[in-house]
Design an enzyme around this catalytic site. Sequence first.
Site, short mmCIF file in Angstrom:
data_model
loop_
_atom_site.label_atom_id
_atom_site.label_comp_id
_atom_site.label_asym_id
_atom_site.label_seq_id
_atom_site.Cartn_x
_atom_site.Cartn_y
_atom_site.Cartn_z
N GLU A 1 33.80 44.59 25.40
CA GLU A 1 33.17 45.42 26.41
C GLU A 1 34.15 46.52 26.84
O GLU A 1 35.27 46.23 27.25
CB GLU A 1 32.81 44.57 27.62
CG GLU A 1 32.07 45.35 28.70
CD GLU A 1 31.80 44.54 29.95
OE1 GLU A 1 32.69 43.80 30.39
OE2 GLU A 1 30.69 44.68 30.49
N LYS B 1 33.79 39.22 49.40
CA LYS B 1 35.01 39.95 49.02
C LYS B 1 34.62 41.07 48.06
O LYS B 1 34.31 40.82 46.90
CB LYS B 1 36.04 39.04 48.36
CG LYS B 1 37.40 39.74 48.36
CD LYS B 1 38.30 39.42 47.20
CE LYS B 1 38.00 40.09 45.92
NZ LYS B 1 38.27 41.55 45.85
N ARG C 1 36.41 37.29 31.80
CA ARG C 1 37.74 36.67 31.93
C ARG C 1 37.89 36.01 33.32
O ARG C 1 38.25 34.84 33.42
CB ARG C 1 38.83 37.74 31.75
CG ARG C 1 40.25 37.22 31.84
CD ARG C 1 41.27 38.36 31.76
NE ARG C 1 41.21 39.28 32.87
CZ ARG C 1 41.75 39.06 34.07
NH1 ARG C 1 42.43 37.95 34.30
NH2 ARG C 1 41.63 39.96 35.04
N CYS D 1 27.12 46.78 33.37
CA CYS D 1 27.24 45.56 32.56
C CYS D 1 26.19 45.51 31.46
O CYS D 1 26.41 44.95 30.40
CB CYS D 1 27.10 44.34 33.47
SG CYS D 1 25.61 44.42 34.47
N GLU E 1 27.74 36.36 37.08
CA GLU E 1 27.09 37.45 36.33
C GLU E 1 28.23 38.22 35.68
O GLU E 1 29.01 38.87 36.38
CB GLU E 1 26.33 38.38 37.28
CG GLU E 1 25.20 37.74 38.03
CD GLU E 1 23.96 37.51 37.18
OE1 GLU E 1 23.95 37.96 36.01
OE2 GLU E 1 23.03 36.87 37.67
N GLY F 1 35.40 35.43 35.44
CA GLY F 1 34.29 34.50 35.64
C GLY F 1 34.63 33.09 35.17
O GLY F 1 34.29 32.10 35.82
P1 NAD Z 1 36.84 41.88 37.58
O1 NAD Z 1 36.47 40.56 37.01
O2 NAD Z 1 38.17 42.43 37.29
O3 NAD Z 1 36.73 41.84 39.17
C1 NAD Z 1 35.54 41.44 39.82
C2 NAD Z 1 35.88 40.90 41.19
O4 NAD Z 1 36.67 39.72 41.02
C3 NAD Z 1 36.72 41.85 42.04
O5 NAD Z 1 36.30 41.76 43.39
C4 NAD Z 1 38.14 41.29 41.88
O6 NAD Z 1 38.97 41.56 42.97
C5 NAD Z 1 37.84 39.81 41.78
N1 NAD Z 1 38.90 39.05 41.11
C6 NAD Z 1 39.77 39.48 40.17
N2 NAD Z 1 40.63 38.49 39.83
C7 NAD Z 1 40.28 37.40 40.58
C8 NAD Z 1 40.77 36.08 40.68
N3 NAD Z 1 41.82 35.66 39.97
N4 NAD Z 1 40.15 35.23 41.54
C9 NAD Z 1 39.08 35.62 42.26
N5 NAD Z 1 38.59 36.87 42.22
C10 NAD Z 1 39.16 37.76 41.38
O7 NAD Z 1 35.68 42.88 37.14
P2 NAD Z 1 35.56 44.43 37.50
O8 NAD Z 1 36.51 45.20 36.64
O9 NAD Z 1 35.59 44.61 38.97
O10 NAD Z 1 34.05 44.72 37.04
C11 NAD Z 1 33.70 44.98 35.74
C12 NAD Z 1 33.09 43.76 35.10
O11 NAD Z 1 31.97 43.31 35.87
C13 NAD Z 1 32.55 44.06 33.73
O12 NAD Z 1 32.92 43.03 32.85
C14 NAD Z 1 31.04 44.06 33.94
O13 NAD Z 1 30.29 43.78 32.80
C15 NAD Z 1 30.88 43.04 35.00
N6 NAD Z 1 29.59 43.19 35.69
C16 NAD Z 1 28.59 42.29 35.41
C17 NAD Z 1 27.34 42.43 36.02
C18 NAD Z 1 26.23 41.46 35.73
O14 NAD Z 1 25.27 41.41 36.52
N7 NAD Z 1 26.29 40.68 34.66
C19 NAD Z 1 27.13 43.48 36.91
C20 NAD Z 1 28.17 44.37 37.16
C21 NAD Z 1 29.40 44.21 36.54
#
Ligand code: NAD
Length: 489
Positions: free
Chosen positions: A389, A179, A235, A290, A255, A237
């Site tokens: 962040e 997804k 959040r 990230c 991650e 995660g």
């Molecule tokens: P996000 O958590 O809002 O969304 C990430 C994914 O999760 C999206 O596909 C979203 O649709 C899905 N999602 C959202 N709510 C959900 C739910 N209730 N149930 C299941 N899936 C859900 O994050 P974002 O804004 O897309 O990305 C930014 C974040 O990602 C930042 O915090 C960044 O640090 C992190 N990130 C981490 C790494 C790493 O390797 N540690 C790499 C890239 C990004």
Amino acid sequence: MTQVVYDGRAWINGERCGARSGQVFDCISPVDGRVLAQVARCDQADIDAAVAAGRAAFDDKRWCGLAPAARKRILIKFADQLLAHADELALMETLDMGKPIQYARSVDVNSASNCIRWYGEAVDKIYDEIAPTASTALAMITREPMGVVGVIVPWNYPMIMAAWKIAPALAAGNSVVLKPSEKSPLTALRLAELALDAGIPPGVFNVVPGFGPEAGSPLALHMDVDCIAFTGSTRVGKQIHVMAGQSNLKRAWTELGGKSPNIVFADCPDLDRAVAASVGSIFFNQGESCNAPSRLYVQASIYDQFLEGAVALAPQYLPGNPLDKATVMGAIVDKVQMDNVLRYVASGRAEGAALLFGGEQALTQSGGFYVQPTIFAGVKPTMTICREEIFGPVLSVLPFTDAADAVRQANASVYGLQAAVWTRDINQAHGVARALRAGTVHVNQYDEDDITVPFGGYKQSGVGRDKSLHAFDKYTETKTTWIRIDSPV
Ligand code: NAD
């Protein structure tokens, strides 16, 4: 001229299909705010269909039953397909999420292709184990694919984040349901077509676009998904681990976010290089990384000099049209994220930090979403911009006195993804690197990266590691088979 065809339909069992509900959502380009495509707004019914397709493919062994060398050949073809379509994929990525075209091509496409190739090449070179037991028995320790792996990724490096998970999961023989983020779904859907062209059988790799609560949650909660691999915010995660526990105790790997400290001692071997790397790394990808070094700690005796150097470099990162090959800072992924970043800038000002550069929206006439590179000095550890962040081009600079003070401030975070230390003293480098609570520590550089090294976080930056051979641990079960030996001799 590069042709891009936008097809926002899902990809299930080797075919394009709309959401079963018939719903779509607009995919908006942050470059200029125009609608690029209508994308299938998938939900539980579509996830069920994709998981069923993945399960059927796993059960009849059309993929996991192939010899590792056969999977290798197909994955290498898949990696080649990315390079053959590099200009198209790069353009799609730039238009969908706003990053400069030069990096979409040189970083995103190349890294994603390299990742798929590396896991393909690795998979027929890994041996299982025989345990050193007594001679009356043989204990074989074998690695087996898990079954159906759910993958949920963010929007900042859409192809790379997907590749880090689908490549080892597929190489190990699993089926995958991916997804992508609702903010950048297009390249993932195109990758699925290229995978089929390369020979990955239908049903093995499915892509289901949609919103988190509507499509992501049903995947994380699914009773027939064996593993969920997530990259995104801390959040969400945390919710992923809860959903795994609430359902079938599927393996959950996360991650997550970061607030990486970057510590520069006065004896740094090359101050100009340290300034350039500190500024370049926080502004790369519009700060939407990230592992961006968003907290810069500079030893008090060089603090003013370092800040002067950083502010002098900042204009080089003023945003430009992402399609212009000279642009180094592109658009923020969407209006919501741009407003988040600007809210953090306002909080920095309100809480008393000194805004030395930027802080404003840029290129407003474009219709897209751009923010100036922003530098705050006089930041205090308690300020919101130092603790949370931001995920945008905002650098917070703080002074420190000695190594103990630097480590204490650096570790005072819920995150632990990356860190850096700049010093010419080898004892100080090793001592500080060991004391930093982070999954990766850089010494006298910030940009080394390779598929051969694990990537992931301590603390609330997540659970598990992407990249390297360690990633196979996430997508395989370990089985012990005991064989009794009644030896006649
Ligand atoms: P996000 O958590 O809002 O969304 C990430 C994914 O999760 C999206 O596909 C979203 O649709 C899905 N999602 C959202 N709510 C959900 C739910 N209730 N149930 C299941 N899936 C859900 O994050 P974002 O804004 O897309 O990305 C930014 C974040 O990602 C930042 O915090 C960044 O640090 C992190 N990130 C981490 C790494 C790493 O390797 N540690 C790499 C890239 C990004």
